[in-house]
Enzyme design. Structure first.
Site, mmCIF file in Angstrom:
data_model
loop_
_atom_site.group_PDB
_atom_site.id
_atom_site.type_symbol
_atom_site.label_atom_id
_atom_site.label_comp_id
_atom_site.label_asym_id
_atom_site.label_seq_id
_atom_site.Cartn_x
_atom_site.Cartn_y
_atom_site.Cartn_z
ATOM 1 C CG HIS A 284 -2.027 0.949 1.198
ATOM 2 N ND1 HIS A 284 -1.856 2.316 1.233
ATOM 3 C CD2 HIS A 284 -3.360 0.747 1.107
ATOM 4 C CE1 HIS A 284 -3.044 2.907 1.182
ATOM 5 N NE2 HIS A 284 -3.970 1.984 1.109
ATOM 6 C CG HIS A 327 0.515 5.225 9.747
ATOM 7 N ND1 HIS A 327 1.795 4.760 9.579
ATOM 8 C CD2 HIS A 327 0.567 6.546 9.446
ATOM 9 C CE1 HIS A 327 2.577 5.737 9.186
ATOM 10 N NE2 HIS A 327 1.861 6.839 9.116
ATOM 11 C CD GLU A 333 -2.161 10.839 9.203
ATOM 12 O OE1 GLU A 333 -3.281 10.280 9.232
ATOM 13 O OE2 GLU A 333 -1.111 10.231 8.941
ATOM 14 C CE1 TYR A 342 -9.797 7.553 3.454
ATOM 15 C CE2 TYR A 342 -9.985 6.934 5.764
ATOM 16 C CZ TYR A 342 -9.204 7.167 4.647
ATOM 17 O OH TYR A 342 -7.845 7.013 4.718
ATOM 18 C CG HIS A 358 -6.089 9.830 13.543
ATOM 19 N ND1 HIS A 358 -6.514 9.456 12.287
ATOM 20 C CD2 HIS A 358 -7.095 9.498 14.393
ATOM 21 C CE1 HIS A 358 -7.710 8.903 12.375
ATOM 22 N NE2 HIS A 358 -8.084 8.922 13.637
ATOM 23 C CG HIS A 364 -4.211 6.890 12.464
ATOM 24 N ND1 HIS A 364 -3.069 7.392 13.027
ATOM 25 C CD2 HIS A 364 -4.059 7.056 11.119
ATOM 26 C CE1 HIS A 364 -2.255 7.840 12.086
ATOM 27 N NE2 HIS A 364 -2.843 7.643 10.910
#
Length: 426
Positions: A284, A327, A333, A342, A358, A364
């Site tokens: 990713h 992550h 963020e 989303y 976050h 998160h």
């Protein structure tokens, strides 16, 4: 009449609303054409390197100094531009705000932020909601650039350089120090987000190995053609100086620029024209591949603010987990949702007009519903459609306001979306 635009990003533009208003041979002649007054608006220090130097010459009916003394608007400041002052290590998520009656300035509410105009770094995140024209009131932000992200309702933004119209799915930037007015375009309530950037001006990110094509293209950024108001009467100029609002009386409209040329300009961009780059093999890619605009810092590769989006796109990677991964990030963020759903928050809660934060090293990732669906999905090519989320990512942690912690606005149960993960280890 249809609003007209000039295209390109970072270019030197010129435009005139009356033929012959723009001098052709020198910037500031002894006597400007048509009895206009020449004035320069500088967006950078005079001695900034040529490729960073930002300025525009304005040819206006009256010089900008023609206003009375500024007086503080303490009551309006206290209702709108709240002070970010609380650090909170928790993951936070907010509902959409209720509709606010009034004009654009009255409908601003600060959620979180870092830095300040005094420090010349950082970003404040505001929400806006309004349903009335500004009438005889105009606005000027001396603190930073305003990056508008409309979420509901189309807006008309009148600037000194011309008129911009924008709908959800488009963004508009009004540079620091420029006078403007924001009105509903088709009636009804207008809602959205504002990123107030105190640091280096936003620019396109470098493409590196991506090459010449991909992400946002400069030709899709539009700046308005010259348009002016020749109005006399009683007007108010509301100015924002180091997070305080002030007001000065004027006898004419401040949007009286008949011609201009330069590169310090407002612009709009259609996020739906973003050329998404993604993986076609495995793993990713980091969300930096979705960066539309960046405000650089003094640390190479580490932004003061990155503005990134998560638009419709194909997902074709194999042998991998496709939604955003779990992550913890040295960057902070703030995310908002313009429309749709989303892909990492399919269990609900992250709603259009709402937001999430976050902060640095706050863990998160996808909620349980998104994780379970993605883990079992057939990894055939899949297109994510009908969605547009965005992120303001900053190297500095965001402080939150008292408004952000208000009951009914902050979702006090946000952490619940991760609590039912099963232990699968054997």
């Amino acid at each position: 009449m249809e609003t007209q635009y000039l295209s390109g990003f970072g270019n030197h533009f010129s435009s005139e609303a009356r033929s012959g208003a723009l001098p052709l041979e020198q910037n500031s002649p002894q006597v400007a054409p048509l009895g206009l007054y020449p004035e320069q608006l500088s967006g950078s220090a005079f001695t900034a390197p040529r490729h960073h130097n930002m300025y525009t010459w304005l040819y206006r009916i009256r010089p900008s100094v023609m206003h009375k003394a500024f007086k503080p608007l303490k009551e309006l400041t206290q209702k709108t531009f709240f002070k970010p002052q609380h650090i909170n290590p928790n993951q936070m998520r907010w509902n959409a705000t209720s509709d606010t009656a009034g004009n654009f300035v009255e409908g601003i509410r600060t959620v979180c932020g870092n830095g300040s105009a005094y420090e010349q770094r950082g970003l404040h995140v505001h929400l806006y909601s309004f349903n009335q024209d500004m009438g005889n009131k105009y606005f000027m932000n001396a603190d930073g650039d305003f990056l508008f992200v409309p979420q509901a309702g189309s807006v008309q933004i009148k600037t000194e350089l011309g008129i911009i119209e924008a709908e959800p799915g488009e963004i508009v930037l009004v540079p620091r120090g420029m006078k403007f007015q924001v009105n509903p375009l088709k009636g009804g309530n207008c809602k959205g987000y504002i990123g107030e950037n105190f640091g280096a001006p936003f620019r396109l990110p470098e493409l590196g190995p991506i090459g010449a094509n991909g992400l946002a293209h400069r030709r899709h950024f539009l700046t308005p053609v010259a348009a002016f108001e020749d109005k006399e009467g009683s007007f108010e100029l509301i100015g924002k100086f180091n997070n305080d609002l002030w007001v000065a009386e004027m006898g004419h409209s401040p949007l009286d620029v008949v011609a201009w040329h330069g590169n310090y300009v407002p612009f709009k961009y259609d996020l739906r024209k973003f050329n998404t780059v993604n993986t076609v093999s495995y793993d990713h890619p980091d969300p930096s591949i979705f960066t539309v605009l960046t405000s650089t810092s003094d640390t190479p590769g580490t932004a003061n603010v990155d503005f990134a989006i998560f638009p419709p796109r194909w997902m074709v990677a194999e042998h991998t987990f496709r939604p955003p991964y779990f992550h913890r990030n040295c960057m902070s963020e703030y995310m908002g949702l313009i429309y749709g759903e989303y892909d990492a928050k399919t269990a609900g809660g992250f709603v259009p007009g709402g937001g999430s934060l976050h902060n640095f090293y706050s863990a998160h990732g996808p909620d349980v519903d998104a994780f379970e669906k993605a883990s079992k999905a057939d990894l055939k090519p899949h297109k994510i459609v009908d969605t547009m989320a965005f992120m303001f990512e900053s190297r500095v942690p965001y402080m939150v306001t008292d408004f952000a912690m208000g009951k009914g606005f902050i979702q006090e149960d946000y952490q619940d979306c991760w609590q039912s993960f099963k232990k699968n280890f054997k």
